[in-house]
Design a protein around this motif. Structure first.
Motif, mmCIF file in Angstrom:
data_model
loop_
_atom_site.group_PDB
_atom_site.id
_atom_site.type_symbol
_atom_site.label_atom_id
_atom_site.label_comp_id
_atom_site.label_asym_id
_atom_site.label_seq_id
_atom_site.Cartn_x
_atom_site.Cartn_y
_atom_site.Cartn_z
ATOM 1 N N THR A 253 1.004 -1.039 0.226
ATOM 2 C CA THR A 253 0.181 0.141 -0.025
ATOM 3 C C THR A 253 0.844 1.100 -0.222
ATOM 4 O O THR A 253 1.970 0.875 0.875
ATOM 5 C CB THR A 253 -1.025 -0.355 1.385
ATOM 6 O OG1 THR A 253 -1.693 -1.286 0.859
ATOM 7 C CG2 THR A 253 -2.210 1.189 1.218
ATOM 8 N N ALA A 254 0.811 2.501 -0.872
ATOM 9 C CA ALA A 254 1.302 3.871 -0.642
ATOM 10 C C ALA A 254 0.878 4.780 0.850
ATOM 11 O O ALA A 254 -0.197 4.166 1.129
ATOM 12 C CB ALA A 254 0.917 4.124 -2.500
ATOM 13 N N PHE A 255 2.154 5.209 0.595
ATOM 14 C CA PHE A 255 1.881 5.990 1.867
ATOM 15 C C PHE A 255 0.974 7.094 1.711
ATOM 16 O O PHE A 255 1.855 7.905 0.270
ATOM 17 C CB PHE A 255 2.919 6.355 2.607
ATOM 18 C CG PHE A 255 3.498 5.545 2.894
ATOM 19 C CD1 PHE A 255 3.089 5.397 4.607
ATOM 20 C CD2 PHE A 255 5.045 5.235 3.303
ATOM 21 C CE1 PHE A 255 3.987 3.947 5.206
ATOM 22 C CE2 PHE A 255 5.308 4.621 3.212
ATOM 23 C CZ PHE A 255 5.197 3.869 4.537
ATOM 24 N N ALA A 256 0.012 7.754 1.939
ATOM 25 C CA ALA A 256 -0.232 8.930 1.304
ATOM 26 C C ALA A 256 1.255 9.846 1.967
ATOM 27 O O ALA A 256 1.126 10.127 2.405
ATOM 28 C CB ALA A 256 -1.366 9.523 2.613
ATOM 29 N N PRO A 257 1.137 11.220 0.678
ATOM 30 C CA PRO A 257 1.698 11.953 0.556
ATOM 31 C C PRO A 257 1.984 12.747 1.749
ATOM 32 O O PRO A 257 2.967 13.232 2.442
ATOM 33 C CB PRO A 257 1.873 13.027 -1.116
ATOM 34 C CG PRO A 257 0.872 11.935 -1.429
ATOM 35 C CD PRO A 257 0.173 10.694 -0.824
ATOM 36 N N ALA A 258 1.241 12.990 2.430
ATOM 37 C CA ALA A 258 0.574 14.389 3.915
ATOM 38 C C ALA A 258 0.936 13.582 5.001
ATOM 39 O O ALA A 258 1.969 13.865 5.695
ATOM 40 C CB ALA A 258 -0.851 14.537 3.471
ATOM 41 N N GLU A 373 -0.842 -2.774 7.823
ATOM 42 C CA GLU A 373 0.430 -4.216 7.790
ATOM 43 C C GLU A 373 0.485 -4.209 6.012
ATOM 44 O O GLU A 373 1.440 -4.741 5.782
ATOM 45 C CB GLU A 373 -0.552 -5.309 8.081
ATOM 46 C CG GLU A 373 -1.094 -6.134 9.206
ATOM 47 C CD GLU A 373 0.081 -6.019 10.354
ATOM 48 O OE1 GLU A 373 1.200 -6.711 9.637
ATOM 49 O OE2 GLU A 373 0.300 -5.247 11.438
ATOM 50 N N GLY A 374 -0.281 -3.740 5.674
ATOM 51 C CA GLY A 374 0.020 -3.410 4.375
ATOM 52 C C GLY A 374 1.186 -2.548 3.821
ATOM 53 O O GLY A 374 2.413 -2.648 2.695
ATOM 54 N N HIS A 375 1.815 -1.385 4.223
ATOM 55 C CA HIS A 375 2.833 -0.547 4.955
ATOM 56 C C HIS A 375 4.105 -1.080 5.351
ATOM 57 O O HIS A 375 4.419 -1.753 6.245
ATOM 58 C CB HIS A 375 2.238 0.770 4.878
ATOM 59 C CG HIS A 375 1.525 1.774 4.401
ATOM 60 N ND1 HIS A 375 0.636 1.167 5.097
ATOM 61 C CD2 HIS A 375 0.787 2.351 4.091
ATOM 62 C CE1 HIS A 375 -0.783 2.369 4.924
ATOM 63 N NE2 HIS A 375 -0.042 2.850 4.402
ATOM 64 N N THR A 376 4.990 -1.164 4.552
ATOM 65 C CA THR A 376 6.949 -1.069 4.241
ATOM 66 C C THR A 376 7.391 0.227 3.630
ATOM 67 O O THR A 376 6.780 0.833 3.327
ATOM 68 C CB THR A 376 7.064 -2.097 3.494
ATOM 69 O OG1 THR A 376 7.052 -2.144 2.135
ATOM 70 C CG2 THR A 376 5.829 -3.505 4.037
ATOM 71 N N VAL A 377 8.570 -0.292 4.328
ATOM 72 C CA VAL A 377 9.217 0.811 3.561
ATOM 73 C C VAL A 377 9.610 1.331 1.856
ATOM 74 O O VAL A 377 9.657 2.598 0.858
ATOM 75 C CB VAL A 377 10.986 0.502 3.967
ATOM 76 C CG1 VAL A 377 11.565 1.734 2.657
ATOM 77 C CG2 VAL A 377 11.064 0.672 5.023
ATOM 78 N N HIS A 382 6.129 3.317 -4.242
ATOM 79 C CA HIS A 382 4.313 3.499 -4.596
ATOM 80 C C HIS A 382 4.186 5.164 -4.620
ATOM 81 O O HIS A 382 3.724 4.784 -5.456
ATOM 82 C CB HIS A 382 3.092 2.389 -4.083
ATOM 83 C CG HIS A 382 4.030 0.770 -4.120
ATOM 84 N ND1 HIS A 382 3.568 0.478 -5.812
ATOM 85 C CD2 HIS A 382 4.484 0.205 -3.590
ATOM 86 C CE1 HIS A 382 4.253 -0.725 -5.672
ATOM 87 N NE2 HIS A 382 4.755 -0.788 -4.426
ATOM 88 N N THR A 383 4.158 5.251 -3.899
ATOM 89 C CA THR A 383 4.436 6.473 -3.008
ATOM 90 C C THR A 383 4.582 7.752 -3.819
ATOM 91 O O THR A 383 4.186 8.225 -4.708
ATOM 92 C CB THR A 383 4.269 7.460 -1.786
ATOM 93 O OG1 THR A 383 4.034 6.911 -0.475
ATOM 94 C CG2 THR A 383 4.028 8.282 -1.195
#
Length: 435
Positions: A253-258, A373-377, A382-383
C-alpha cells in the motif's frame, strides 16, 4: 497423544516407523525406545514429549548422516569410473548402453579388460559401465539445479545470489520435513499432495499466508522440471497445478503523500534510525529508488557537483532488475540534503538491502510509523509514483524516473536530467523541521 509417544508398562515410550526413504539404510522397521519417564509422574506427557523430541532429533540426524555417507560413497565410485574410462580412451556409459554399442566397440572394451590385471576391477567397471550413476535425491536437488542455472546467475552480486538461493533451499527443506530425503526418481504425485496438505494445515492452524505455500510449490515445480528435462527421470509434472487458491499477491500500500510529509519527515520522527538508514529513507521518498539501488550508490555514481546534481543507477557488480533500471535521477529536496551528507554512499548497507529492509520495517512498526500491515519501506516507491501521477507527469518522464519500460517505440535519448529535475521539483517534499 503427543507425536511418537506411546504408553508401555507404565512408562512413556518413543515409537516411530522408519520412513520409506531410509528403509534401505535402517532395517529395524519400527524404532522403540523408553523415555524412562513414568506415565504416573507425567500424565500429560509434557516431559516425555521433550524427551521424545530429543530422541527423534538424534534419530533423524543418524538417518541423514547414513544417507549422506552412502550417497557420497556412491558418487565417489561413479566419478572414479568416469575418470578411468577417459584414461582408457572411452566415454563412460552404463552397462545397458554398452550392450547397445556396435559389436566392434563392445569387443574393443572387452579387449581392454582382458589386457588388465585379473583383479583390476576398476578397469572392468570403467570399460563395461558396471557402476550405476548415483541417484539424485532431495538433498542433492538444489546443488544440481544451481549447477544447471549457473549461466543465468552471471552478473548477480553475492547478496542477489543468496536471495535467489534461500527460498529454493527453504522449499526443499520443507518438503523434506514431510517426506524425508527421497530419490527424485521415486517422487510421486502423492508426495506432492501430502506436501500441499501439510501447507493447508499450517495455513489453517498457524495462519500462514497462502502465497507463502504457493511460493514453495512453485519453486519445487521449477527445480524438478529443470532437473527432469536434463536427466529424464520419468517424473512427469509432480508439482504442477497444486497452487492453493485464495491467496493474495501482497501488493504493498502506498503512503499518503501528506503522511510522508507530516509524519515520516517530521523533525526527529526517524531519530531511532541510524544516520545512514534514515537518509536512505529520505532518498527513496524523494526519488522512488528501489532500496537495493539506493544502498549500492558509490562515490562514482553520486554526482553532486554536476550542473544538475543526480545519482546514477548502474549494475556495479549486481544484476539490474530490468534493462530500464539503469537510469539517472536528479536530486532535489530531502534527497539532495541526504546525499550531501553521504557523498560516498552508504557503505554500511552496500549489497545489504534485504537486511536493511527487515530492520527498518521492524523499527517503524514498533514505533507506530506504519499505518497498516500493508505498508513497508517499499511503499515509498509506490507513493513516489502516485505523486508523479498527481501532477500529471508525462508517461515518458514517469517511466524514466521509475525505471519502467516505456510502452511506445523508443526514439532519441529520452528525457534530459533538466527535464526530469523540473518534474521532481514540482513534487519535492519540504525539509524536516520546516513549515
Amino acid at each position: 497423544m503427543p507425536e511418537f509417544l506411546t504408553k508401555r508398562a507404565g512408562f512413556w515410550h518413543y515409537a516411530r516407523r522408519v520412513p520409506l526413504a531410509y528403509a534401505d539404510l535402517d532395517p529395524r522397521g519400527v524404532i522403540r525406545q523408553s523415555t524412562k519417564i513414568r506415565v504416573a509422574d507425567d500424565p500429560r506427557a509434557i516431559r516425555a514429549q521433550r524427551a521424545a523430541e530429543r530422541i527423534n532429533g538424534e534419530l533423524e540426524a543418524f538417518w541423514r548422516a547414513a544417507g549422506t555417507a552412502e550417497g557420497a560413497e556412491a558418487k565417489a565410485r561413479y566419478d572414479r569410473a568416469r575418470r578411468d574410462a577417459r584414461r582408457l580412451g572411452f566415454p563412460y556409459i552404463t552397462a545397458v548402453e554398452v550392450a547397445q554399442l556396435p559389436i566392434a566397440e563392445i569387443l574393443a572394451r572387452f579387449d581392454v579388460v582382458a589386457a588388465a590385471k585379473p583383479d583390476d576391477h576398476a578397469v572392468e567397471a570403467a570399460a563395461l559401465g558396471t557402476v550405476e550413476p548415483p541417484a539424485l535425491d532431495l538433498d542433492g536437488l538444489f546443488d544440481e539445479f544451481e549447477a544447471l542455472m549457473k549461466p543465468s546467475l552471471k552478473g548477480m552480486s553475492d547478496d542477489q545470489v543468496r536471495r535467489w538461493q534461500s527460498p529454493k533451499k527453504r522449499a526443499i527443506a520443507n518438503l523434506r520435513t514431510v517426506i524425508g530425503n527421497k530419490a527424485l526418481a521415486k517422487l510421486t504425485r502423492v508426495d506432492a499432495l501430502d506436501f500441499q496438505r501439510w501447507w493447508i494445515g499450517r495455513i489453517e492452524v498457524e495462519g500462514v499466508e497462502i502465497e507463502t505455500a504457493n511460493k514453495d510449490i512453485g519453486h519445487l515445480n521449477k527445480m524438478l522440471g529443470k532437473v527432469e528435462n536434463t536427466h529424464r527421470l520419468g517424473l512427469g509434472p509432480v508439482f504442477s497445478q497444486l497452487r492453493i487458491e485464495g491467496g493474495r499477491t501482497g501488493q504493498r500500500t502506498a503512503f499518503a503523500p501528506a503522511y510522508v510529509q507530516n509524519t515520516l519527515l517530521a523533525d526527529g520522527a526517524l531519530a531511532m534510525l541510524n544516520p545512514e538508514a534514515r537518509r536512505i529513507l529520505y532518498l527513496i521518498a524523494e526519488t522512488g529508488l528501489r532500496l537495493s539501488e539506493a544502498c549500492n550508490l558509490t562515490a562514482e555514481t553520486i554526482r553532486l557537483d554536476d550542473a544538475t546534481p543526480h545519482v546514477q543507477v548502474r549494475p556495479d557488480g549486481r544484476r539490474m532488475k530490468t534493462e530500464q533500471s539503469e537510469r539517472d535521477i536528479p536530486l532535489v529536496g530531502v534527497a539532495l540534503m541526504a546525499m550531501r551528507e553521504h557523498p560516498e554512499g552508504f557503505p554500511r548497507y552496500r549489497d545489504q538491502a534485504a537486511g536493511l529492509s527487515a530492520a527498518v520495517n521492524k523499527t517503524l512498526r514498533e514505533n507506530g510509523l506504519l499505518p497498516s500491515e500493508g505498508h513497508t519501506v517499499y511503499s515509498l516507491r509506490h507513493t513516489f509514483e502516485d505523486r508523479l501521477t498527481a501532477v500529471e507527469a508525462p508517461d515518458k518522464i514517469a517511466a524514466a524516473l521509475m525505471g519502467h519500460k516505456y510502452r511506445r517505440p523508443r526514439y532519441g535519448v529520452g528525457p534530459s536530467l533538466a527535464q526530469k529535475a523540473e518534474w521532481l521539483q514540482r513534487i519535492a517534499f519540504r525539509m524536516p523541521g520546516t513549515v
